[in-house]
Design a protein around this motif. Sequence first.
Motif, PDB file in Angstrom:
ATOM      1  N   LEU A 229       0.854  -1.185   0.000  1.00 39.31           N
ATOM      2  CA  LEU A 229       0.000   0.000   0.000  1.00 39.31           C
ATOM      3  C   LEU A 229       0.888   1.232   0.000  1.00 39.31           C
TER       4      LEU A 229
ATOM      5  N   THR B   2       3.449   6.362   6.904  1.00 38.29           N
ATOM      6  CA  THR B   2       3.338   5.319   7.911  1.00 38.29           C
ATOM      7  C   THR B   2       3.983   4.036   7.437  1.00 38.29           C
ATOM      8  N   GLU B   3       3.884   3.036   8.275  1.00 39.80           N
ATOM      9  CA  GLU B   3       4.618   1.800   8.099  1.00 39.80           C
ATOM     10  C   GLU B   3       4.060   0.984   6.938  1.00 39.80           C
TER      11      GLU B   3
ATOM     12  N   ARG C 170       4.901  -2.495   4.220  1.00 45.12           N
ATOM     13  CA  ARG C 170       5.713  -3.675   3.970  1.00 45.12           C
ATOM     14  C   ARG C 170       6.602  -3.492   2.767  1.00 45.12           C
TER      15      ARG C 170
ATOM     16  N   ASP D 167       9.967   0.095  14.513  1.00 51.50           N
ATOM     17  CA  ASP D 167       9.411  -0.282  15.799  1.00 51.50           C
ATOM     18  C   ASP D 167       9.384  -1.795  15.870  1.00 51.50           C
TER      19      ASP D 167
ATOM     20  N   LEU E 282       7.009  -4.039  15.582  1.00 49.17           N
ATOM     21  CA  LEU E 282       5.619  -4.387  15.284  1.00 49.17           C
ATOM     22  C   LEU E 282       5.478  -5.880  15.023  1.00 49.17           C
TER      23      LEU E 282
END
Lengths: 487, 487
Positions: free
Chosen positions: B101, B106-107, B109, B128, B130
């Motif tokens: 995406l 933001t985070e 993949r 982080d 996550l």
Amino acid sequence: MRGSRTEIPRGPVRRPWRFDLVLERDGKVSQQTQLVRALVQEIQRGRLPPGSMLPGSRTLAAQLAVNRKVVVAAVEELVAQGWLETLPASGTRVAALLPSLAVADTEVRPPRTASPVRGEASLVSITDGLPDSRLAPLEELARAYRRALRAFSRTASGYSDAAGAPELREVLSGFVNQARGLSTTRAEVFVTRGSQGALGLYALSMLTRGDVVAAEVPGYAPAWRAFEFAGAEVVHIPVDTGGLKTDLLEEKARALGGRLKAVYVTPHHQYPTAVAMAPERRMHLLHLAERFDFTVIEDDYDYEYHFEGNPLLPLQATAGSRRVVYIASLSKLLAPAIRLGYLVASPGCIRKLGETRAVLERQGDPVLERAIAELFEDGTLQQHARRARRVYKERRDHLLEQLSRSPALRAAFTYSVPTGGLALWLRLRQGSSESLAARARDARLLIASGSTYLPKGRLAAIRFGFAAHDTNELSWICDALSHCVPP
Amino acid sequence: MRGSRTEIPRGPVRRPWRFDLVLERDGKVSQQTQLVRALVQEIQRGRLPPGSMLPGSRTLAAQLAVNRKVVVAAVEELVAQGWLETLPASGTRVAALLPSLAVADTEVRPPRTASPVRGEASLVSITDGLPDSRLAPLEELARAYRRALRAFSRTASGYSDAAGAPELREVLSGFVNQARGLSTTRAEVFVTRGSQGALGLYALSMLTRGDVVAAEVPGYAPAWRAFEFAGAEVVHIPVDTGGLKTDLLEEKARALGGRLKAVYVTPHHQYPTAVAMAPERRMHLLHLAERFDFTVIEDDYDYEYHFEGNPLLPLQATAGSRRVVYIASLSKLLAPAIRLGYLVASPGCIRKLGETRAVLERQGDPVLERAIAELFEDGTLQQHARRARRVYKERRDHLLEQLSRSPALRAAFTYSVPTGGLALWLRLRQGSSESLAARARDARLLIASGSTYLPKGRLAAIRFGFAAHDTNELSWICDALSHCVPP
């Protein structure tokens, strides 16, 4: 202590029901009672849906390693309580219409018929203007929630903007613009945990010790508590049939000078009286807001439910987001268990709220927010709102009919018919609301006394929330109430 | 402007996909771009799941009332971007493996293969620790959520205890007692919105202006901000390879006298360094807590993920809930999008937290809480935790191998191998973490600089969160990182 696991196929759902019951043998609670409680819990959780068959008592007894008499007695008890039904020649199944959930301290539905009391703890609440969760498109919501979860597992980490999922902010902005005459952008919308979450976050972000907030009285005490939590002082301005008495507000504003930071109002259907704020009062309030430089906090908790005539537009539609902070709730549109509300304010205010939320809980619930956005986008929620409005109007009309038919209720109450909302405000002709509430409790009716809506003192009136009860239930409630009012 | 609705059957799901697309014709955005965006959105939302077939371009063009060339060009663009796949002789379908995406801030993949950059905005985050949402039992959660929704629509109004759903408090109490050696009852458990929600609510309820909280440095800055929001002052105590330096804490406590109200620690895997607090430091800390009468706030955010040896029991297991407030997160167990955490404290503290929440947001999320309780009760979450632990250990080992294999990375970092946790703490031998983060950003890697973990100043270290990335992705990340480290 022994345990066993019994598998019961449950019809349309393929995964068999697993009954992980361990019956204690220490004698503190009988095995029958343990089995009854465990089965009720399975039904309440929805793991044993209405209509699903139970295995035979022999099978169940063998699998749970208890005497068959225990199983038979437990099943008989549950049949008597209405949780199970016995079908001649084909066994026992979970009842299609379940009895009310017996919980001690919270809102419960009345029995479907005027049957005798099933459990002491079961109370029927008319304390608030709750919506009826049974009408809500919960299957659609469950599907949208699943899609949102899948989308997160595939493509994103789950951390999102503290102001709410962008999709939901976007659709809410469009929704209030189109349906309520506001003029907003996404940057002015903040998604909160219910309308109380909006009040709490606003108070923590925008108020400070020494500030004064004026609020309606009688009014919505949970809002006062949020302002006071942030250190503000709350002053109370009376309400009459035209809503907040703005002439008294003007006096107070003058006396307070610059300390009056905000005025909290529920102009659409005043809480708790359900009166609509008169147009000239609205204009006066907005005029005062400019003159004394305070913010109007407009809590529009049930705009959807307007039954007669055209609703007046929200104050924010007139004065904009710089002067008016607009608060609304999706919990009232859907179900109280769906904890979503939103707040429309200036981008600067939204930024401050975002900073506060980031510190206190990082962000909202991106999965639920995305799911709700989808239900707005495909029209499900709008369709539900139209249907619910029709149903609640029928219920209100039914309640009005019951109130006027019953000599006891006619003698007990005076009231005006509000143009909308989910509750009726009934003033007592004589006696106190405290003693009425006490008698009602004995008859399994939960009513809040009038003092609930005051900072102190008593008020001989009750708020009758009708929307969560269908017409049969309302008849039952009115009948019960007619035996509680002063003779 | 014209609109049309195209229905596409989508395989196993019976309800057809409704494509409510209205193409604008005002020329601001080309129709092709509009169609591309709308299709990507449908895929991201999960309404067009991977593998589902699209109708032919003629059909789609006719139904959307656009030229077929527009549809063909949009499909080609989406095939090139990896969202759609063309199957010889059978048409076009949504790709089985979707691209990342593209979100700006933001985070995200990494790509599944080391393919060229797809969009400028797409960054791969290792900032982080996550968890990997792809591993989480989200289908089970979706089903449990649906059952919980149904149960609410049938039997209850949805208002519940501010401390959380009773079922979830009960199972969490049992869970921490059994899995973490605590000794709690339901009355000591409070369900929060993630662990940040626990910190925020604790700070607002238990701290006041003038209080001092001591915290580890380097440490978890969001916790400091929550304490400061409530008016407390935060003082910083250094961490070494044995965790918090309790001798320095003792000096500070003596200097502060009664003002030191709480000490915030992450003793299991210290944040951000991942070191475990040494047993003698733990005993010293608890001794100091008694002597100077402060509360220990124990943030045990990833207890599940211990890979070697037996984890030390939480501090609360030794000292009880009167002295130690224990905070844990379900977001780390499941997925960051699932905003649930919990706090174990004395019943008196839990009561105060409940009063605060009632004022600020009324209650938590009863539907999600009930659904999660069910997944604990049937063992789904415990099973997931075991599986995730195994997978994350493999990933950690793979990362360690990559780090030791690459001459560039070997030359750049020193580190210790932690016994668990979802991140590695890499100290730079030379250069600053700021310039490393800047170079990494150019290579699509999102890294937080070391200053993130300090109240001020710089730190030549980074926290490498590895758990959200599979071994292929970690290889890609290490390769990218090896081109960013100082030569």
